[in-house]
Scaffold this motif. Structure first.
Motif, PDB file in Angstrom:
ATOM      1  N   GLY A  39     -32.597   2.502  10.062  1.00 65.77           N
ATOM      2  CA  GLY A  39     -31.143   2.330  10.087  1.00 65.77           C
ATOM      3  C   GLY A  39     -30.731   1.309   9.062  1.00 65.77           C
ATOM      4  N   LEU A  40     -29.526   0.869   9.173  1.00 62.35           N
ATOM      5  CA  LEU A  40     -29.048  -0.169   8.271  1.00 62.35           C
ATOM      6  C   LEU A  40     -29.812  -1.453   8.544  1.00 62.35           C
ATOM      7  N   MET A  41     -30.368  -2.015   7.539  1.00 61.75           N
ATOM      8  CA  MET A  41     -31.119  -3.255   7.696  1.00 61.75           C
ATOM      9  C   MET A  41     -30.166  -4.423   7.485  1.00 61.75           C
ATOM     10  N   SER A  42     -30.063  -5.243   8.479  1.00 63.23           N
ATOM     11  CA  SER A  42     -29.257  -6.448   8.347  1.00 63.23           C
ATOM     12  C   SER A  42     -30.091  -7.627   8.809  1.00 63.23           C
ATOM     13  N   THR A  43     -29.656  -8.782   8.502  1.00 64.48           N
ATOM     14  CA  THR A  43     -30.416  -9.964   8.894  1.00 64.48           C
ATOM     15  C   THR A  43     -30.273 -10.245  10.377  1.00 64.48           C
ATOM     16  N   ILE A  44     -29.247  -9.693  11.009  1.00 66.92           N
ATOM     17  CA  ILE A  44     -29.019  -9.967  12.424  1.00 66.92           C
ATOM     18  C   ILE A  44     -29.739  -8.963  13.314  1.00 66.92           C
ATOM     19  N   ALA A  45     -29.562  -7.669  13.083  1.00 70.74           N
ATOM     20  CA  ALA A  45     -30.116  -6.683  13.999  1.00 70.74           C
ATOM     21  C   ALA A  45     -30.527  -5.394  13.286  1.00 70.74           C
ATOM     22  N   PRO A  46     -31.715  -5.356  12.712  1.00 69.65           N
ATOM     23  CA  PRO A  46     -32.181  -4.095  12.131  1.00 69.65           C
ATOM     24  C   PRO A  46     -32.470  -3.101  13.264  1.00 69.65           C
ATOM     25  N   TYR A  47     -32.300  -1.836  12.993  1.00 68.44           N
ATOM     26  CA  TYR A  47     -32.618  -0.846  14.001  1.00 68.44           C
ATOM     27  C   TYR A  47     -33.220   0.390  13.345  1.00 68.44           C
ATOM     28  N   VAL A  48     -33.878   1.198  14.157  1.00 66.40           N
ATOM     29  CA  VAL A  48     -34.404   2.481  13.716  1.00 66.40           C
ATOM     30  C   VAL A  48     -33.998   3.537  14.723  1.00 66.40           C
ATOM     31  N   THR A  49     -34.013   4.773  14.266  1.00 67.32           N
ATOM     32  CA  THR A  49     -33.650   5.910  15.090  1.00 67.32           C
ATOM     33  C   THR A  49     -34.857   6.819  15.218  1.00 67.32           C
ATOM     34  N   ILE A  50     -35.065   7.374  16.414  1.00 59.87           N
ATOM     35  CA  ILE A  50     -36.120   8.364  16.620  1.00 59.87           C
ATOM     36  C   ILE A  50     -35.460   9.720  16.749  1.00 59.87           C
ATOM     37  N   LEU A  51     -35.964  10.664  15.972  1.00 61.59           N
ATOM     38  CA  LEU A  51     -35.474  12.035  15.984  1.00 61.59           C
ATOM     39  C   LEU A  51     -36.572  12.964  16.494  1.00 61.59           C
ATOM     40  N   VAL A  52     -36.164  14.010  17.192  1.00 60.30           N
ATOM     41  CA  VAL A  52     -37.093  15.061  17.623  1.00 60.30           C
ATOM     42  C   VAL A  52     -36.449  16.403  17.295  1.00 60.30           C
ATOM     43  N   SER A  53     -37.228  17.463  17.327  1.00 56.90           N
ATOM     44  CA  SER A  53     -36.664  18.790  17.091  1.00 56.90           C
ATOM     45  C   SER A  53     -35.762  19.167  18.258  1.00 56.90           C
ATOM     46  N   GLU A  54     -34.784  20.010  17.985  1.00 54.33           N
ATOM     47  CA  GLU A  54     -33.853  20.439  19.033  1.00 54.33           C
ATOM     48  C   GLU A  54     -34.575  21.052  20.222  1.00 54.33           C
ATOM     49  N   GLU A  55     -35.649  21.785  19.947  1.00 55.18           N
ATOM     50  CA  GLU A  55     -36.357  22.475  21.036  1.00 55.18           C
ATOM     51  C   GLU A  55     -37.085  21.525  21.982  1.00 55.18           C
ATOM     52  N   THR A  56     -37.358  20.292  21.555  1.00 55.71           N
ATOM     53  CA  THR A  56     -38.036  19.329  22.439  1.00 55.71           C
ATOM     54  C   THR A  56     -37.099  18.238  22.953  1.00 55.71           C
ATOM     55  N   TYR A  57     -35.801  18.364  22.639  1.00 55.71           N
ATOM     56  CA  TYR A  57     -34.831  17.333  23.004  1.00 55.71           C
ATOM     57  C   TYR A  57     -34.816  17.036  24.505  1.00 55.71           C
ATOM     58  N   GLU A  58     -34.679  18.047  25.337  1.00 51.99           N
ATOM     59  CA  GLU A  58     -34.576  17.827  26.786  1.00 51.99           C
ATOM     60  C   GLU A  58     -35.826  17.157  27.345  1.00 51.99           C
ATOM     61  N   ASP A  59     -37.006  17.601  26.910  1.00 48.44           N
ATOM     62  CA  ASP A  59     -38.249  16.974  27.365  1.00 48.44           C
ATOM     63  C   ASP A  59     -38.316  15.516  26.935  1.00 48.44           C
ATOM     64  N   ALA A  60     -37.924  15.247  25.695  1.00 46.70           N
ATOM     65  CA  ALA A  60     -37.957  13.874  25.184  1.00 46.70           C
ATOM     66  C   ALA A  60     -37.007  12.983  25.968  1.00 46.70           C
ATOM     67  N   MET A  61     -35.811  13.479  26.245  1.00 46.37           N
ATOM     68  CA  MET A  61     -34.843  12.675  26.984  1.00 46.37           C
ATOM     69  C   MET A  61     -35.309  12.400  28.408  1.00 46.37           C
TER      70      MET A  61
END
Length: 74
Positions: A39-61
């Protein structure tokens, strides 16, 4: 081995890099392929996002909900 179509991905998690690595490991240990996107890297709170394929979305959630439920009980 079935190949995963990454052309249609959805976000299942957004958070700190260390927590994202934990969630990524949990999902992959349960057979769900993941992609980590910075994600946007900032000095206060860097973050990352995890993505999965649409077909595995419900299982992942469901896995993430179970993780969070156990985390809330601590």
């Amino acid at each position: 081995m079935k190949s995963t179509d990454y052309s249609r991905t959805v976000e299942v998690f957004k958070g700190s890099p260390w927590e994202a690595e934990l969630v990524k490991g949990l999902l992959e240990n349960n057979g769900i392929a993941t992609i980590i996107k910075d994600g946007l890297m900032s000095t206060i709170a860097p973050y990352v996002t995890i993505l999965v394929s649409e077909e595995t979305y419900e299982d992942a959630m469901e896995i993430i909900r179970e993780r969070n439920k156990g985390k809330d009980e601590e």
